[in-house]
Design a protein around this motif. Sequence first.
Motif, PDB file in Angstrom:
ATOM      1  N   PHE A  35     -13.529  40.765  -4.157  1.00 35.24           N
ATOM      2  CA  PHE A  35     -12.476  40.013  -4.831  1.00 35.24           C
ATOM      3  C   PHE A  35     -11.394  40.965  -5.335  1.00 35.24           C
ATOM      4  N   ASP A  36     -11.806  42.071  -5.933  1.00 32.26           N
ATOM      5  CA  ASP A  36     -10.827  43.032  -6.448  1.00 32.26           C
ATOM      6  C   ASP A  36      -9.994  43.642  -5.324  1.00 32.26           C
ATOM      7  N   ARG A  37     -10.627  43.880  -4.213  1.00 36.84           N
ATOM      8  CA  ARG A  37      -9.877  44.422  -3.070  1.00 36.84           C
ATOM      9  C   ARG A  37      -8.834  43.405  -2.589  1.00 36.84           C
ATOM     10  N   MET A  38      -9.235  42.142  -2.536  1.00 40.38           N
ATOM     11  CA  MET A  38      -8.289  41.110  -2.122  1.00 40.38           C
ATOM     12  C   MET A  38      -7.092  41.070  -3.072  1.00 40.38           C
ATOM     13  N   LEU A  39      -7.357  41.109  -4.385  1.00 42.59           N
ATOM     14  CA  LEU A  39      -6.261  41.093  -5.349  1.00 42.59           C
ATOM     15  C   LEU A  39      -5.401  42.347  -5.232  1.00 42.59           C
ATOM     16  N   GLY A  40      -6.054  43.478  -4.986  1.00 48.04           N
ATOM     17  CA  GLY A  40      -5.305  44.720  -4.847  1.00 48.04           C
ATOM     18  C   GLY A  40      -4.335  44.692  -3.679  1.00 48.04           C
ATOM     19  N   ARG A  70      -2.788  32.250   5.430  1.00 48.70           N
ATOM     20  CA  ARG A  70      -3.391  31.187   6.243  1.00 48.70           C
ATOM     21  C   ARG A  70      -3.611  31.643   7.674  1.00 48.70           C
ATOM     22  N   THR A  71      -2.637  32.338   8.216  1.00 50.13           N
ATOM     23  CA  THR A  71      -2.712  32.720   9.625  1.00 50.13           C
ATOM     24  C   THR A  71      -3.545  33.983   9.853  1.00 50.13           C
ATOM     25  N   ALA A  72      -4.219  34.454   8.796  1.00 48.84           N
ATOM     26  CA  ALA A  72      -5.168  35.550   8.989  1.00 48.84           C
ATOM     27  C   ALA A  72      -6.313  35.112   9.881  1.00 48.84           C
ATOM     28  N   ASN A  73      -6.582  33.810   9.879  1.00 47.12           N
ATOM     29  CA  ASN A  73      -7.613  33.257  10.761  1.00 47.12           C
ATOM     30  C   ASN A  73      -6.921  32.414  11.823  1.00 47.12           C
ATOM     31  N   PRO A  74      -7.073  32.739  13.101  1.00 41.41           N
ATOM     32  CA  PRO A  74      -6.399  31.965  14.163  1.00 41.41           C
ATOM     33  C   PRO A  74      -6.722  30.472  14.115  1.00 41.41           C
ATOM     34  N   LYS A 111      -4.793  40.505   6.662  1.00 35.95           N
ATOM     35  CA  LYS A 111      -4.899  39.833   7.953  1.00 35.95           C
ATOM     36  C   LYS A 111      -6.342  39.858   8.473  1.00 35.95           C
ATOM     37  N   GLN A 112      -7.205  40.651   7.848  1.00 33.13           N
ATOM     38  CA  GLN A 112      -8.618  40.691   8.203  1.00 33.13           C
ATOM     39  C   GLN A 112      -9.455  39.867   7.223  1.00 33.13           C
ATOM     40  N   LEU A 113      -8.804  39.171   6.327  1.00 28.41           N
ATOM     41  CA  LEU A 113      -9.509  38.433   5.279  1.00 28.41           C
ATOM     42  C   LEU A 113     -10.334  37.295   5.861  1.00 28.41           C
ATOM     43  N   ALA A 126     -12.004  32.446   1.755  1.00 28.47           N
ATOM     44  CA  ALA A 126     -10.707  32.677   1.123  1.00 28.47           C
ATOM     45  C   ALA A 126      -9.547  32.202   1.989  1.00 28.47           C
ATOM     46  N   VAL A 127      -9.636  32.393   3.309  1.00 30.61           N
ATOM     47  CA  VAL A 127      -8.543  31.962   4.177  1.00 30.61           C
ATOM     48  C   VAL A 127      -8.432  30.441   4.167  1.00 30.61           C
ATOM     49  N   HIS A 128      -9.570  29.767   4.211  1.00 28.96           N
ATOM     50  CA  HIS A 128      -9.587  28.305   4.098  1.00 28.96           C
ATOM     51  C   HIS A 128      -8.919  27.880   2.795  1.00 28.96           C
ATOM     52  N   MET A 129      -9.229  28.560   1.694  1.00 23.50           N
ATOM     53  CA  MET A 129      -8.629  28.242   0.400  1.00 23.50           C
ATOM     54  C   MET A 129      -7.114  28.387   0.450  1.00 23.50           C
ATOM     55  N   PHE A 130      -6.634  29.518   0.973  1.00 27.62           N
ATOM     56  CA  PHE A 130      -5.190  29.726   1.033  1.00 27.62           C
ATOM     57  C   PHE A 130      -4.524  28.751   2.010  1.00 27.62           C
ATOM     58  N   ALA A 131      -5.220  28.416   3.092  1.00 26.58           N
ATOM     59  CA  ALA A 131      -4.660  27.461   4.051  1.00 26.58           C
ATOM     60  C   ALA A 131      -4.490  26.090   3.411  1.00 26.58           C
ATOM     61  N   THR A 132      -5.491  25.666   2.635  1.00 24.99           N
ATOM     62  CA  THR A 132      -5.397  24.372   1.957  1.00 24.99           C
ATOM     63  C   THR A 132      -4.329  24.413   0.877  1.00 24.99           C
ATOM     64  N   MET A 133      -4.200  25.545   0.188  1.00 25.55           N
ATOM     65  CA  MET A 133      -3.115  25.693  -0.781  1.00 25.55           C
ATOM     66  C   MET A 133      -1.766  25.587  -0.089  1.00 25.55           C
TER      67      MET A 133
END
Length: 423
Positions: A35-40, A70-74, A111-113, A126-133
């Motif tokens: 989580f900290d890496r993602m925020l960083g 969102r587009t980190a996951n095809p 992009k590897q998230l 996390a990508v699903h979360m950001f995509a829905t956001m």
Amino acid sequence: MIARFLTAALAGLILAGAAVGVSAGPAEAASPSSFDRMLGDLRPLETYARQYAAANPGETADELVLVYLRTANPHYDDSTWATVGGERDPDFEAYVESQDARNGTSAAGLKQLRDVTLPNGEVTDAVHMFATMNLSRTPNSAAADLGGFAGDITDLMSDIDSVTGGPAAVQAAAAADFRSPAGGFSDEDLRADLDAVNLTALRAAAPQTPYADLLTGYFANLTERKRVDAFLTNRFPATPRTPADLREAVESAYTSNAYISLLEYRRGLSSLTDQRTAAITMFSAYLAEVAHVVPVTLTSPAGSASVSTATPAVSGTGEPGATVTLADVSGRVVGTTAVDAGGVWSVITAALPAGRAGLTATQTAGGGVPTTATVVFQVVMPRAVPAAEPWIGGVAVSAAALIVLAGLVFAGVVRRRRLRPSV
């Protein structure tokens, strides 16, 4: 006009067979990120998005960030998602890489998230979360639900579409699949759906707050109960938190969603009533179970009872930690207290007038719809008891009579002294 265009465009893409769904599936699974890496990495990404938007009229930092994530996951980068959430911007992606190289940051690592381990130890997509956001930022709530819980309900239907044997067998299959790691509506999907709605609401309330700060505050000390409470407050604010009411609300949101109807049609699910019922039931029952609030009760004084004080002790039971407010029939608050850890509350009221008294206890708990309980009783004030009167010869004598009697006795004594002959 824009909403109508999006509706028509998305409908056309769904019917044309564009990939729609919200669960990336187990094949996408990898070791969860920090989580900290993602925020960083998110903090410099937001900085670069603001810089890029300032230099490119028509771009917005919010959309740049959410589309990038969102587009980190095809899976979330097909024509359907692009139509509603926005197309990826190769120029912005190149800008991020160049800024990383210049500043020694690693924003492009997002992009590897995929899955992320949250501060409370849970894992979320996390990508699903950001995509829905990303979809939740549109003015079309049906599109947001498609990217969130409604789309996952459809995925769950797809998982059990071949199950036969009647409603009981289908419900059992849904129960086995729901929240399973390999299922279309996994725990990671569930958390992503709910967190996306809650974070979008926080962002709407504080549009200038960076996403990294919102995530830091939201996920600090997050519990399953807090997540579900916030989701229900944000998505179904007026719905009582009972299994029947929540099921009705979820079913209404799902079945009235035109995108979902088209998605079911494309997948050949439209006629699978048992599967739809089972999938909706699993999601709504989960919400009801986690968000269950013990309703408030009034146990003392009992209805129609009489109390001999203007400030009676009123007590009952309720949800531990909830606030209970007592009000009389005029709405005047006569007492406030909290339910203790054992589920019991008690409060001494403000002064009540003599006669018929009606009190309503209103409990506020978990951000949900308040529960109430009412009791009617009688306030009977005892009459003042006069001071005890002295008794003379078995007869009660009042104070006034004593004064008169004392005067007469005194007068008689004086008179006898005057009539006594001298020696």
